[in-house]
Design a protein around this motif. Structure first.
Motif, mmCIF file in Angstrom:
data_model
loop_
_atom_site.group_PDB
_atom_site.id
_atom_site.type_symbol
_atom_site.label_atom_id
_atom_site.label_comp_id
_atom_site.label_asym_id
_atom_site.label_seq_id
_atom_site.Cartn_x
_atom_site.Cartn_y
_atom_site.Cartn_z
ATOM 1 N N LEU A 124 0.803 -1.221 0.000
ATOM 2 C CA LEU A 124 0.000 0.000 0.000
ATOM 3 C C LEU A 124 0.839 1.276 0.000
ATOM 4 C CD1 LEU A 124 -2.738 -1.065 2.582
ATOM 5 C CD2 LEU A 124 -3.069 -0.683 0.126
ATOM 6 N N TYR A 125 1.970 1.263 0.705
ATOM 7 C CA TYR A 125 2.656 2.518 0.980
ATOM 8 C C TYR A 125 4.062 2.641 0.378
ATOM 9 C CZ TYR A 125 -1.173 2.871 4.286
ATOM 10 O OH TYR A 125 -2.416 2.914 4.854
ATOM 11 N N ASP A 126 4.668 1.542 -0.021
ATOM 12 C CA ASP A 126 5.993 1.606 -0.644
ATOM 13 C C ASP A 126 5.802 1.639 -2.156
ATOM 14 O OD1 ASP A 126 8.679 1.576 -1.198
ATOM 15 O OD2 ASP A 126 8.968 -0.540 -0.714
ATOM 16 N N LYS A 127 5.805 2.852 -2.728
ATOM 17 C CA LYS A 127 5.438 3.032 -4.134
ATOM 18 C C LYS A 127 6.641 3.343 -5.021
ATOM 19 C CE LYS A 127 0.842 4.645 -2.797
ATOM 20 N NZ LYS A 127 -0.176 5.729 -2.901
ATOM 21 N N ASN A 128 7.776 2.756 -4.710
ATOM 22 C CA ASN A 128 8.988 2.954 -5.496
ATOM 23 C C ASN A 128 8.747 2.485 -6.935
ATOM 24 O OD1 ASN A 128 11.581 2.998 -6.584
ATOM 25 N ND2 ASN A 128 12.532 2.307 -4.679
ATOM 26 N N SER A 129 8.861 3.405 -7.884
ATOM 27 C CA SER A 129 8.529 3.091 -9.283
ATOM 28 C C SER A 129 9.485 2.085 -9.903
ATOM 29 C CB SER A 129 8.518 4.374 -10.118
ATOM 30 O OG SER A 129 9.789 5.009 -10.096
ATOM 31 N N ILE A 130 10.674 1.925 -9.322
ATOM 32 C CA ILE A 130 11.632 0.980 -9.909
ATOM 33 C C ILE A 130 11.156 -0.459 -9.766
ATOM 34 C CG2 ILE A 130 13.080 0.540 -7.883
ATOM 35 C CD1 ILE A 130 15.510 0.759 -9.748
ATOM 36 N N TYR A 131 10.227 -0.712 -8.856
ATOM 37 C CA TYR A 131 9.746 -2.076 -8.661
ATOM 38 C C TYR A 131 9.129 -2.642 -9.941
ATOM 39 C CZ TYR A 131 10.212 -1.333 -3.579
ATOM 40 O OH TYR A 131 10.685 -1.089 -2.316
ATOM 41 N N SER A 132 8.469 -1.796 -10.717
ATOM 42 C CA SER A 132 7.845 -2.275 -11.955
ATOM 43 C C SER A 132 8.888 -2.720 -12.972
ATOM 44 C CB SER A 132 6.951 -1.185 -12.560
ATOM 45 O OG SER A 132 5.813 -0.983 -11.748
ATOM 46 N N ILE A 133 10.062 -2.123 -12.925
ATOM 47 C CA ILE A 133 11.163 -2.564 -13.787
ATOM 48 C C ILE A 133 11.721 -3.887 -13.277
ATOM 49 C CG2 ILE A 133 13.525 -2.027 -14.527
ATOM 50 C CD1 ILE A 133 12.726 0.943 -14.462
ATOM 51 N N LEU A 134 11.843 -3.996 -11.972
ATOM 52 C CA LEU A 134 12.497 -5.165 -11.397
ATOM 53 C C LEU A 134 11.654 -6.424 -11.483
ATOM 54 C CD1 LEU A 134 14.198 -3.577 -8.258
ATOM 55 C CD2 LEU A 134 15.068 -3.813 -10.579
#
Length: 258
Positions: free
Chosen positions: A23-33
């Motif tokens: 819910l709260y950790d919205k680091n955009s790099i996650y979608s790349i990883l």
């Protein structure tokens, strides 16, 4: 799912904190990883391209696959979800119509809506082919490292997948058994399996790959004395792992700093 109230204001356990991170950790790099295609560039640029399985092709739909250009053995998988994999050990025996139906259906899956794992919402679905890899026993053992911003608490070793009765054993860096799951309760405290020769190096690689993330599971493989990267997994079991023991759920939760 867990039949318990979720204390989002003060999560304690591992599973609870994974829900908080969703819910709260919205680091955009996650979608790349989590994108099995895009993560390859990330690994290549920031770490070591030699960690990657050889790539044979990427396509937006199964009709684009040119089987004549593929070797006799290869692995097909989706980049945007979990578990959409076809292993081809003999191209002459491959049912290409089945492959087409399989990936036509899998490419339509919106994986985000299964467990509300935000990173998957922004991944464009594709099919990729990688080189078929196996060890001297014709297997590919998974080594799944539970990492907390560079600290690697343990590795989950997944064995006997080919039998349909996969076993999961947790070990720390000193190769001591960690009784984290229900099946471990029947094992003696000094239970051991053979420690892979490159396990210490795999712990170091997992540490480097995980720095900067409150929690991530780093999946690695070791084939013919060489280490390969598998994937980043930010929410194992969607944060609904009912097989984890209550005391392990708390202990691992304490390692996630939020």
């Amino acid at each position: 799912m867990m039949k318990q109230k979720l204390p989002l204001k003060k999560p304690i356990t591992f599973n609870e904190k994974l829900q908080w991170l969703k819910l709260y950790d919205k680091n955009s790099i996650y979608s790349i990883l989590v994108d099995k295609v895009a993560v390859r560039d990330y690994i290549s640029k920031n770490f070591d391209e030699n960690l990657l399985f050889p790539l044979l092709g990427v396509w937006k739909n199964p009709n684009e696959i040119n089987y004549d250009e593929l070797p006799n053995q290869f692995v097909l998988k989706c980049n945007h979800d979990s578990g959409s994999v076809i292993v081809c050990r003999d191209k002459e025996k491959l049912d290409k119509e089945y492959v087409k139906r399989y990936f036509d259906e899998r490419l339509k899956r919106e994986y985000f809506y299964y467990w509300r794992e935000r990173p998957y919402k922004y991944v464009e679905p594709k099919i990729l082919a990688e080189k078929y890899m196996a060890d001297e026993h014709g297997e590919l053992t998974d080594y799944k490292f539970m990492c907390f911003d560079g600290y690697v608490d343990n590795v989950m070793v997944c064995v006997d997948r080919h039998t349909g009765n996969t076993k999961f054993y947790f070990f720390n860096k000193d190769w001591q058994l960690k009784k984290y799951n229900k099946s471990s309760l029947s094992l003696p405290d000094d239970f051991k399996i053979e420690k892979p020769a490159l396990m210490d190096e795999m712990f170091e690689i997992a540490s480097r790959l995980s720095k900067g993330f409150p929690f991530v599971r780093i999946d690695l493989y070791c084939v013919n004395n060489k280490i390969y990267f598998g994937e980043y997994t930010f929410y194992p079991q969607g944060g609904y792992d009912a097989n984890i023991l209550p005391e392990a759920d708390i202990a691992l939760g304490n390692l996630i700093k939020i």
